[in-house]
Each structure stands twice: as C-alpha cells, then as structure tokens.
Design a protein around this motif. Structure first.
Motif, PDB file in Angstrom:
ATOM      1  N   ASP A 173       0.819  -1.216   0.000  1.00 27.87           N
ATOM      2  CA  ASP A 173       0.000   0.000   0.000  1.00 27.87           C
ATOM      3  C   ASP A 173       0.850   1.262   0.000  1.00 27.87           C
ATOM      4  O   ASP A 173       0.507   2.250  -0.654  1.00 27.87           O
ATOM      5  N   ALA A 174       1.950   1.239   0.751  1.00 34.26           N
ATOM      6  CA  ALA A 174       2.798   2.423   0.836  1.00 34.26           C
ATOM      7  C   ALA A 174       3.839   2.468  -0.270  1.00 34.26           C
ATOM      8  O   ALA A 174       4.454   3.508  -0.505  1.00 34.26           O
ATOM      9  N   SER A 222       5.134  10.199   4.843  1.00 32.52           N
ATOM     10  CA  SER A 222       3.780  10.475   5.302  1.00 32.52           C
ATOM     11  C   SER A 222       3.024   9.173   5.516  1.00 32.52           C
ATOM     12  O   SER A 222       3.391   8.130   4.982  1.00 32.52           O
ATOM     13  N   THR A 223       1.951   9.223   6.300  1.00 32.99           N
ATOM     14  CA  THR A 223       1.131   8.045   6.525  1.00 32.99           C
ATOM     15  C   THR A 223       0.442   7.660   5.224  1.00 32.99           C
ATOM     16  O   THR A 223       0.093   8.509   4.408  1.00 32.99           O
ATOM     17  N   ALA A 224       0.263   6.355   5.037  1.00 29.87           N
ATOM     18  CA  ALA A 224      -0.319   5.850   3.794  1.00 29.87           C
ATOM     19  C   ALA A 224      -1.709   5.298   4.056  1.00 29.87           C
ATOM     20  O   ALA A 224      -1.965   4.673   5.081  1.00 29.87           O
ATOM     21  N   ASP A 225      -2.616   5.541   3.123  1.00 26.64           N
ATOM     22  CA  ASP A 225      -3.972   5.004   3.233  1.00 26.64           C
ATOM     23  C   ASP A 225      -3.951   3.496   3.033  1.00 26.64           C
ATOM     24  O   ASP A 225      -3.155   2.959   2.279  1.00 26.64           O
ATOM     25  N   GLY A 226      -4.846   2.803   3.722  1.00 24.55           N
ATOM     26  CA  GLY A 226      -4.989   1.373   3.525  1.00 24.55           C
ATOM     27  C   GLY A 226      -4.188   0.519   4.480  1.00 24.55           C
ATOM     28  O   GLY A 226      -4.379  -0.694   4.527  1.00 24.55           O
ATOM     29  N   ASP A 240      -3.544  -1.218   7.717  1.00 25.06           N
ATOM     30  CA  ASP A 240      -4.389  -1.619   8.843  1.00 25.06           C
ATOM     31  C   ASP A 240      -3.567  -1.612  10.128  1.00 25.06           C
ATOM     32  O   ASP A 240      -3.318  -2.653  10.738  1.00 25.06           O
ATOM     33  N   ASP A 289      -2.048   1.470  13.398  1.00 25.80           N
ATOM     34  CA  ASP A 289      -2.122   2.830  13.914  1.00 25.80           C
ATOM     35  C   ASP A 289      -0.754   3.501  13.861  1.00 25.80           C
ATOM     36  O   ASP A 289       0.231   2.968  14.401  1.00 25.80           O
ATOM     37  N   TYR A 305       4.345   2.274  12.955  1.00 28.68           N
ATOM     38  CA  TYR A 305       2.968   1.807  13.113  1.00 28.68           C
ATOM     39  C   TYR A 305       2.906   0.718  14.189  1.00 28.68           C
ATOM     40  O   TYR A 305       3.911   0.038  14.473  1.00 28.68           O
TER      41      TYR A 305
END
Length: 221
Positions: free
Chosen positions: A33-34, A62-66, A68, A70, A81
C-alpha cells in the motif's frame, strides 16, 4: 582412548524465508500500500497466547492510506505503526514455535522476509513444510550452512538464482527422498510426479545443482 565429540555448531543453518502475499500480514500489506520497505519490526505477546502486538517502520515521509495499523511515531527513517496480529495467521509465530527465534523481519513489495537460525537441516525442513501448509507461496531464498569451507565459517547458497521450475524440481526431488541414501525415490518416480521425462528431470537437476553448488565448490578450491 578419547573420542572427539561432534561440534553442534557445524550443523547450524541460517535461513531466509520469503512469503509472497501472506494472508492477513499487516507488514506485507503495508509494503504494498505504501510502496515502501517495511522494517525495524518489534513484537511482544504481552502475556497473550492468541495475539501479538507488533510495531514496524514504513520508509515513507507520510502516513499511507490502507495500512491496517495505527501510526504512533515519526522517525528519520519513516512512520512507525502498531497493530495486533493473530498468532494463528502469523508466519513469525509459526517459525518460533519450532524453537527458532526470528532475528530479522522485513517486507518489500508485498513479500515478507524472515531470517532465523536452525540447529540442523531437519528443523528447516519441518518449518518450511509447516509454512507451506499454511501459506500459498513460501520459498527458501538464502541458506547458509555453518562449516569450514570458507574463511568466515559459512557456505552461502542463494536460491534466488534458481528459476521457479528449478526450485519446484529440487523441492520435489528432495521431499521424495531422491537425494537420500538409500534413495527414497528414483529418477523415474520423481519425473512421473512432476509429469516430465527422466531426461528433462536430469537437465533441470543439473542446471539447478550447478547454480547451487557452484559457489560452494569454488570456495573449497
């Protein structure tokens, strides 16, 4: 008359396993995802036998969408994370259940890599067999035998040089006992299992063994 006890260190094996797209693995998913490498993995059971708290760093700004998991911290290497992993779906827990602590875990492009040390080849065989029962695509990417053939005490075999077909042929021949003494299966039986001719089997084995044993032979000269 004294006898020399065998050195157990000489039987030690360093293994790198590669698991492609392991089911429900947040590290592998995050690396996809990232689009970045996942590393610096830390794990703790917190007294639980069913789940493990896992932290990992994704090499991105940066934080990546998707993903799973925190986001808990930003480091110079990337974003840290944290997530919970179920023990029954974790390949790391499976390996460590055989008494072999995993010394390194990282993920690249959806493939999870684990490095561990086993006391002997039989333990490696058991771990790989158990992993293949649970996960679809498990490959031994690197195998180092503790020994005296090279100056640093290790002989390194890079199975990434093998084609997928060569790995399949070697794995099938090994599992059927073709390399055992006495043999558990002959060339005709292995060829039949692979649905190829004995001559084609011989060609695949010769090519694979040259790639695997070539570095060992050169180091021993």
């Amino acid at each position: 008359m004294s006898t020399t006890e065998p050195d157990p260190v000489q039987a030690g094996v360093r293994v790198t396993l590669a698991i492609t797209q392991p089911r429900e693995c947040p590290l592998a998913v995050a690396s996809t995802d990232a689009g970045a490498r996942v590393e610096s993995v830390a794990r703790t059971s917190c007294g639980s036998q069913n789940s493990t708290s896992t932290e990992f760093t994704v090499q991105t700004d940066s934080t990546a969408d998707g993903i799973d998991a925190d986001p808990v911290f930003r480091t110079e290497e990337g974003v840290r994370y944290r997530c919970q992993c179920e023990a029954e779906s974790c390949i790391t827990d499976l390996v460590e259940s055989y008494g072999c602590p995993v010394s390194d875990v990282h993920a690249v492009d959806g493939t999870l890599y684990l490095v561990f040390y086993a006391p002997d080849a039989d333990r490696v065989r058991d771990i790989v067999a158990a992993a293949r029962e649970r996960f679809d695509d498990v490959a031994v990417r690197n195998l180092s035998q503790s020994g005296e053939l090279v100056g640093n005490g290790f002989v390194t075999v890079d199975t990434a040089r093998l084609t997928a077909r060569q790995r399949e042929v070697l794995s099938t021949a090994f599992e059927m006992g073709y390399f055992d003494y006495p043999k558990g299966a002959n060339a005709e039986e292995v060829a039949a299992e692979l649905e190829i001719s004995p001559s084609t089997l011989a060609e695949h084995l010769a090519a694979a063994q040259q790639k695997v044993l070539g570095p060992v032979a050169r180091e021993s000269v």
